[in-house]
Design a protein around this motif. Structure first.
Motif, PDB file in Angstrom:
ATOM      1  N   SER A 106       0.841  -1.196   0.000  1.00 54.57           N
ATOM      2  CA  SER A 106       0.000   0.000   0.000  1.00 54.57           C
ATOM      3  C   SER A 106       0.874   1.243   0.000  1.00 54.57           C
ATOM      4  CB  SER A 106      -0.886   0.016   1.256  1.00 54.57           C
ATOM      5  OG  SER A 106      -1.565   1.241   1.373  1.00 54.57           O
ATOM      6  N   THR A 107       0.388   2.295  -0.619  1.00 60.44           N
ATOM      7  CA  THR A 107       1.100   3.574  -0.589  1.00 60.44           C
ATOM      8  C   THR A 107       0.474   4.539   0.410  1.00 60.44           C
ATOM      9  OG1 THR A 107      -0.232   4.405  -2.434  1.00 60.44           O
ATOM     10  CG2 THR A 107       1.874   3.347  -2.982  1.00 60.44           C
ATOM     11  N   SER A 108      -0.496   4.082   1.161  1.00 58.53           N
ATOM     12  CA  SER A 108      -1.191   4.933   2.134  1.00 58.53           C
ATOM     13  C   SER A 108      -0.359   5.126   3.399  1.00 58.53           C
ATOM     14  CB  SER A 108      -2.532   4.299   2.513  1.00 58.53           C
ATOM     15  OG  SER A 108      -3.108   4.970   3.611  1.00 58.53           O
ATOM     16  N   SER A 109      -0.340   6.342   3.904  1.00 58.00           N
ATOM     17  CA  SER A 109       0.382   6.622   5.152  1.00 58.00           C
ATOM     18  C   SER A 109      -0.323   6.002   6.357  1.00 58.00           C
ATOM     19  CB  SER A 109       0.521   8.135   5.349  1.00 58.00           C
ATOM     20  OG  SER A 109      -0.763   8.729   5.469  1.00 58.00           O
ATOM     21  N   THR A 110      -1.580   5.604   6.204  1.00 56.41           N
ATOM     22  CA  THR A 110      -2.338   4.992   7.301  1.00 56.41           C
ATOM     23  C   THR A 110      -2.565   3.501   7.065  1.00 56.41           C
ATOM     24  OG1 THR A 110      -4.448   5.572   6.270  1.00 56.41           O
ATOM     25  CG2 THR A 110      -3.516   7.168   7.825  1.00 56.41           C
ATOM     26  N   SER A 111      -1.748   2.892   6.229  1.00 56.10           N
ATOM     27  CA  SER A 111      -1.903   1.494   5.839  1.00 56.10           C
ATOM     28  C   SER A 111      -1.878   0.546   7.042  1.00 56.10           C
ATOM     29  CB  SER A 111      -0.766   1.120   4.887  1.00 56.10           C
ATOM     30  OG  SER A 111      -0.687  -0.277   4.726  1.00 56.10           O
ATOM     31  N   TYR A 112      -2.888  -0.295   7.120  1.00 54.96           N
ATOM     32  CA  TYR A 112      -2.898  -1.329   8.158  1.00 54.96           C
ATOM     33  C   TYR A 112      -1.767  -2.331   7.920  1.00 54.96           C
ATOM     34  CZ  TYR A 112      -7.333   0.141  10.182  1.00 54.96           C
ATOM     35  OH  TYR A 112      -8.323   0.853  10.824  1.00 54.96           O
ATOM     36  N   ASN A 113      -1.404  -2.553   6.675  1.00 57.14           N
ATOM     37  CA  ASN A 113      -0.323  -3.491   6.381  1.00 57.14           C
ATOM     38  C   ASN A 113       1.031  -2.948   6.826  1.00 57.14           C
ATOM     39  OD1 ASN A 113      -1.413  -5.986   4.867  1.00 57.14           O
ATOM     40  ND2 ASN A 113      -2.612  -4.254   4.123  1.00 57.14           N
ATOM     41  N   LEU A 114       1.237  -1.647   6.680  1.00 57.25           N
ATOM     42  CA  LEU A 114       2.453  -1.034   7.213  1.00 57.25           C
ATOM     43  C   LEU A 114       2.467  -1.121   8.739  1.00 57.25           C
ATOM     44  CD1 LEU A 114       5.087   0.549   6.975  1.00 57.25           C
ATOM     45  CD2 LEU A 114       3.719   2.654   6.795  1.00 57.25           C
ATOM     46  N   LYS A 115       1.331  -0.864   9.349  1.00 55.90           N
ATOM     47  CA  LYS A 115       1.242  -0.982  10.814  1.00 55.90           C
ATOM     48  C   LYS A 115       1.522  -2.418  11.256  1.00 55.90           C
ATOM     49  CE  LYS A 115      -2.063   2.787  11.313  1.00 55.90           C
ATOM     50  NZ  LYS A 115      -3.439   3.159  11.670  1.00 55.90           N
ATOM     51  N   LEU A 116       0.990  -3.388  10.515  1.00 55.61           N
ATOM     52  CA  LEU A 116       1.228  -4.798  10.842  1.00 55.61           C
ATOM     53  C   LEU A 116       2.711  -5.138  10.748  1.00 55.61           C
ATOM     54  CD1 LEU A 116       0.283  -7.685  11.453  1.00 55.61           C
ATOM     55  CD2 LEU A 116      -0.184  -7.945   8.982  1.00 55.61           C
ATOM     56  N   VAL A 117       3.360  -4.676   9.690  1.00 52.62           N
ATOM     57  CA  VAL A 117       4.799  -4.944   9.531  1.00 52.62           C
ATOM     58  C   VAL A 117       5.591  -4.278  10.648  1.00 52.62           C
ATOM     59  CG1 VAL A 117       6.795  -4.423   8.073  1.00 52.62           C
ATOM     60  CG2 VAL A 117       4.734  -5.430   7.068  1.00 52.62           C
ATOM     61  N   ASN A 118       5.251  -3.050  11.002  1.00 50.25           N
ATOM     62  CA  ASN A 118       5.947  -2.380  12.112  1.00 50.25           C
ATOM     63  C   ASN A 118       5.742  -3.128  13.423  1.00 50.25           C
ATOM     64  OD1 ASN A 118       7.112  -0.337  10.569  1.00 50.25           O
ATOM     65  ND2 ASN A 118       5.327   0.985  10.767  1.00 50.25           N
ATOM     66  N   TYR A 119       4.529  -3.642  13.643  1.00 48.95           N
ATOM     67  CA  TYR A 119       4.257  -4.450  14.830  1.00 48.95           C
ATOM     68  C   TYR A 119       5.124  -5.710  14.823  1.00 48.95           C
ATOM     69  CZ  TYR A 119       1.868  -7.708  17.924  1.00 48.95           C
ATOM     70  OH  TYR A 119       1.598  -8.636  18.903  1.00 48.95           O
ATOM     71  N   ASN A 131      -4.818  -1.563  17.964  1.00 53.69           N
ATOM     72  CA  ASN A 131      -5.067  -0.325  18.697  1.00 53.69           C
ATOM     73  C   ASN A 131      -4.551   0.894  17.921  1.00 53.69           C
ATOM     74  OD1 ASN A 131      -2.273  -0.164  19.183  1.00 53.69           O
ATOM     75  ND2 ASN A 131      -2.446  -1.017  21.251  1.00 53.69           N
ATOM     76  N   ASP A 132      -4.706   2.064  18.491  1.00 60.46           N
ATOM     77  CA  ASP A 132      -4.312   3.305  17.822  1.00 60.46           C
ATOM     78  C   ASP A 132      -2.808   3.396  17.590  1.00 60.46           C
ATOM     79  OD1 ASP A 132      -6.937   4.126  17.724  1.00 60.46           O
ATOM     80  OD2 ASP A 132      -6.811   5.339  19.552  1.00 60.46           O
ATOM     81  N   GLU A 133      -2.019   2.665  18.367  1.00 59.14           N
ATOM     82  CA  GLU A 133      -0.563   2.664  18.200  1.00 59.14           C
ATOM     83  C   GLU A 133      -0.109   1.677  17.130  1.00 59.14           C
ATOM     84  OE1 GLU A 133      -1.919   2.436  21.555  1.00 59.14           O
ATOM     85  OE2 GLU A 133      -1.847   4.630  21.379  1.00 59.14           O
ATOM     86  N   GLY A 134      -1.040   0.908  16.570  1.00 56.60           N
ATOM     87  CA  GLY A 134      -0.689  -0.053  15.533  1.00 56.60           C
ATOM     88  C   GLY A 134      -0.295  -1.421  16.061  1.00 56.60           C
ATOM     89  N   ASP A 135      -0.577  -1.682  17.321  1.00 55.53           N
ATOM     90  CA  ASP A 135      -0.260  -2.984  17.904  1.00 55.53           C
ATOM     91  C   ASP A 135      -1.479  -3.894  17.816  1.00 55.53           C
ATOM     92  OD1 ASP A 135       2.325  -2.231  18.690  1.00 55.53           O
ATOM     93  OD2 ASP A 135       1.564  -1.365  20.551  1.00 55.53           O
ATOM     94  N   LEU A 136      -1.256  -5.150  17.449  1.00 57.08           N
ATOM     95  CA  LEU A 136      -2.342  -6.118  17.476  1.00 57.08           C
ATOM     96  C   LEU A 136      -2.784  -6.326  18.920  1.00 57.08           C
ATOM     97  CD1 LEU A 136      -1.191  -8.847  14.920  1.00 57.08           C
ATOM     98  CD2 LEU A 136      -3.093  -7.249  14.680  1.00 57.08           C
ATOM     99  N   THR A 137      -4.068  -6.441  19.117  1.00 59.04           N
ATOM    100  CA  THR A 137      -4.612  -6.630  20.460  1.00 59.04           C
ATOM    101  C   THR A 137      -5.426  -7.915  20.572  1.00 59.04           C
ATOM    102  OG1 THR A 137      -6.538  -5.286  19.872  1.00 59.04           O
ATOM    103  CG2 THR A 137      -4.700  -4.148  20.959  1.00 59.04           C
ATOM    104  N   ASP A 138      -5.734  -8.543  19.458  1.00 57.46           N
ATOM    105  CA  ASP A 138      -6.527  -9.767  19.444  1.00 57.46           C
ATOM    106  C   ASP A 138      -5.604 -10.953  19.720  1.00 57.46           C
ATOM    107  OD1 ASP A 138      -9.159 -11.152  18.669  1.00 57.46           O
ATOM    108  OD2 ASP A 138      -7.677 -12.130  17.364  1.00 57.46           O
ATOM    109  N   GLU A 139      -5.794 -11.592  20.848  1.00 56.69           N
ATOM    110  CA  GLU A 139      -4.866 -12.637  21.292  1.00 56.69           C
ATOM    111  C   GLU A 139      -4.798 -13.819  20.326  1.00 56.69           C
ATOM    112  OE1 GLU A 139      -1.753 -13.822  23.214  1.00 56.69           O
ATOM    113  OE2 GLU A 139      -2.744 -11.943  23.732  1.00 56.69           O
TER     114      GLU A 139
END
Length: 188
Positions: A11-24, A154-162
């Motif tokens: 994704s090229t979006s700055s709010t990409s869930y996939n980018l957040k997932l990779v950062n997590y 969550n808002d910080e991009g961390d997965l919360t679903d166990e």
């Protein structure tokens, strides 16, 4: 041994869930995987007219991916497939005679707000990556389709679903074992 993984963000979006997932994932698995996101935002459209003299952004992208032990594809789903920007990035990796992905061990993850995650996009991505000009060795049978990701992060991009975290932990451990097996085979 830390495995150096370049994560191609589809994704090229700055709010990409996939980018957040990779950062997590980079934070969570930092003791075993050195995951570095690779953005595709500045890549011009592939054309045979410029293949032999690509832009500095394309050269840097290809060099960045080449300088890895493994590749992680973070695939969003747009209209039941991968985004055009991701396909364009893969086109660049398949051209120029340097076989950037050839023989690299890889795996795929994907997150979306939809119920099915990115299942259709990942089917297409696996088909594209089966091209002999690309030829990465993908981890089989460990599909990561995170659906309804907006309810699991969550808002910080961390997965919360166990359950999602535990599944991702299993896939990452399977990938590490798969990578080591592929490495041993290539050295034999």
């Amino acid at each position: 041994m830390t495995i150096k993984v370049k994560a191609i963000i589809g994704s090229t979006s700055s709010t990409s869930y996939n980018l957040k997932l990779v950062n997590y994932m980079a934070k969570r698995y930092q003791d075993e995987l050195e995951i570095v996101p690779v953005l595709i935002n500045d890549l011009e459209m592939f054309s045979i007219d410029i293949e032999s003299d690509p832009s500095p952004a394309v050269r840097a992208f290809k060099d960045d991916v080449k300088d890895s032990d493994a590749v992680l594809f973070a695939a969003p789903e747009y209209n039941y497939s991968i985004p055009g920007a991701m396909k364009n990035a893969i086109d660049w990796l398949s051209r120029g005679g340097d076989f950037t992905l050839h023989g690299k061990t890889g795996f795929i993850v994907g997150a979306s707000m939809g119920v099915l995650g990115t299942v259709r996009a990942q089917i297409h991505l696996r088909e594209i990556l089966s091209n002999p000009a690309l030829a990465p060795t993908l981890l089989p049978g460990n599909d990561v389709f995170i659906g309804a990701v907006h309810t699991k992060m969550n808002d910080e991009g961390d997965l919360t679903d166990e359950a999602t975290i535990q599944f991702l932990d299993t896939v990452v451990q399977n990938f590490i074992a798969f990578y080591k097996k592929q490495k041993a085979v290539s050295l034999a």
